[in-house]
Design a protein around this motif. Sequence first.
Motif, PDB file in Angstrom:
ATOM      1  N   GLY A  90       3.524  35.483  53.284  1.00  0.00           N
ATOM      2  CA  GLY A  90       3.208  34.944  51.971  1.00  0.00           C
ATOM      3  C   GLY A  90       3.288  33.434  52.021  1.00  0.00           C
ATOM      4  O   GLY A  90       3.643  32.845  53.050  1.00  0.00           O
ATOM      5  N   GLY A  91       2.964  32.810  50.923  1.00  0.00           N
ATOM      6  CA  GLY A  91       3.026  31.355  50.880  1.00  0.00           C
ATOM      7  C   GLY A  91       2.806  30.856  49.476  1.00  0.00           C
ATOM      8  O   GLY A  91       2.601  31.638  48.532  1.00  0.00           O
ATOM      9  N   PHE A  92       2.850  29.543  49.323  1.00  0.00           N
ATOM     10  CA  PHE A  92       2.625  28.951  48.000  1.00  0.00           C
ATOM     11  C   PHE A  92       2.160  27.510  48.159  1.00  0.00           C
ATOM     12  O   PHE A  92       2.388  26.868  49.183  1.00  0.00           O
ATOM     13  CB  PHE A  92       3.894  29.012  47.141  1.00  0.00           C
ATOM     14  N   THR A 112       6.414  33.252  46.685  1.00  0.00           N
ATOM     15  CA  THR A 112       5.193  33.678  47.366  1.00  0.00           C
ATOM     16  C   THR A 112       4.365  34.694  46.582  1.00  0.00           C
ATOM     17  O   THR A 112       3.173  34.847  46.845  1.00  0.00           O
ATOM     18  CB  THR A 112       5.518  34.301  48.735  1.00  0.00           C
ATOM     19  N   PHE A 123      -3.373  32.140  48.240  1.00  0.00           N
ATOM     20  CA  PHE A 123      -2.408  33.193  48.563  1.00  0.00           C
ATOM     21  C   PHE A 123      -2.506  34.321  47.544  1.00  0.00           C
ATOM     22  O   PHE A 123      -2.194  34.129  46.369  1.00  0.00           O
ATOM     23  CB  PHE A 123      -0.986  32.628  48.587  1.00  0.00           C
TER      24      PHE A 123
END
Length: 217
Positions: free
Chosen positions: A22-24, A103, A137
């Motif tokens: 995941g990420g942001f 995320t 994302f």
Amino acid sequence: MPELSLDRLNKLLEPNCLEVLGGFDCAGEPEFPDWAHCLVLLGPSEPGFWPHLKAQPEWGGPDPVDNWSRRVIGRLACDLGGKARFPFGGPPYHPFYGWALRTGRIWDSPVKLLVHDTQGLMVSIRGALILREVLGFPAASKPCETCVAPCLSACPVGALTGARYNVGACHQLLDLPEGADCLGAGCQVRRACPASQGYARLAEQSAYHMGRFHRAG
């Protein structure tokens, strides 16, 4: 070099049995470099991670998992013109728990351990990439929303509940014959999670981490 995307990043991670958890977006946030646009969390991709790791030069030396993570993720960060961050090597430590919650794919579970949409309570963050690119994302559904929460009652001694984590009780169990299952196959709370059961993590890997946890305690 082709433009970086989530698909291309996952392709770059495949040879080392890693994947994007995941990420942001982090553009303009003071805790990140002024050139940064996103943070991506990385973790093991299964099946295959543990045999791959054991075949690496770090295996057999001190802290092989962390040292391998530092080498592989650090090199990738350099290749992509970014920076790597790790959940070890402190204090001070980077706020990986808080980053994970941002995320949209990792949440706090009923027992307060992190839970991932596909890896469940077996989620393991090996590092993060801070990147210059803007990546989109996708969000996911929290697995706990449709779960009866077997994690809350899975610990044989009630060491891990929604109210607290009794570390002492956990170590006491691991010292007894009754704790052999936890030491040999991994924490029963993590294994009780239905999302965890769909993730192909080897019992040998869980046993390794449980053994290190118990020796350190």
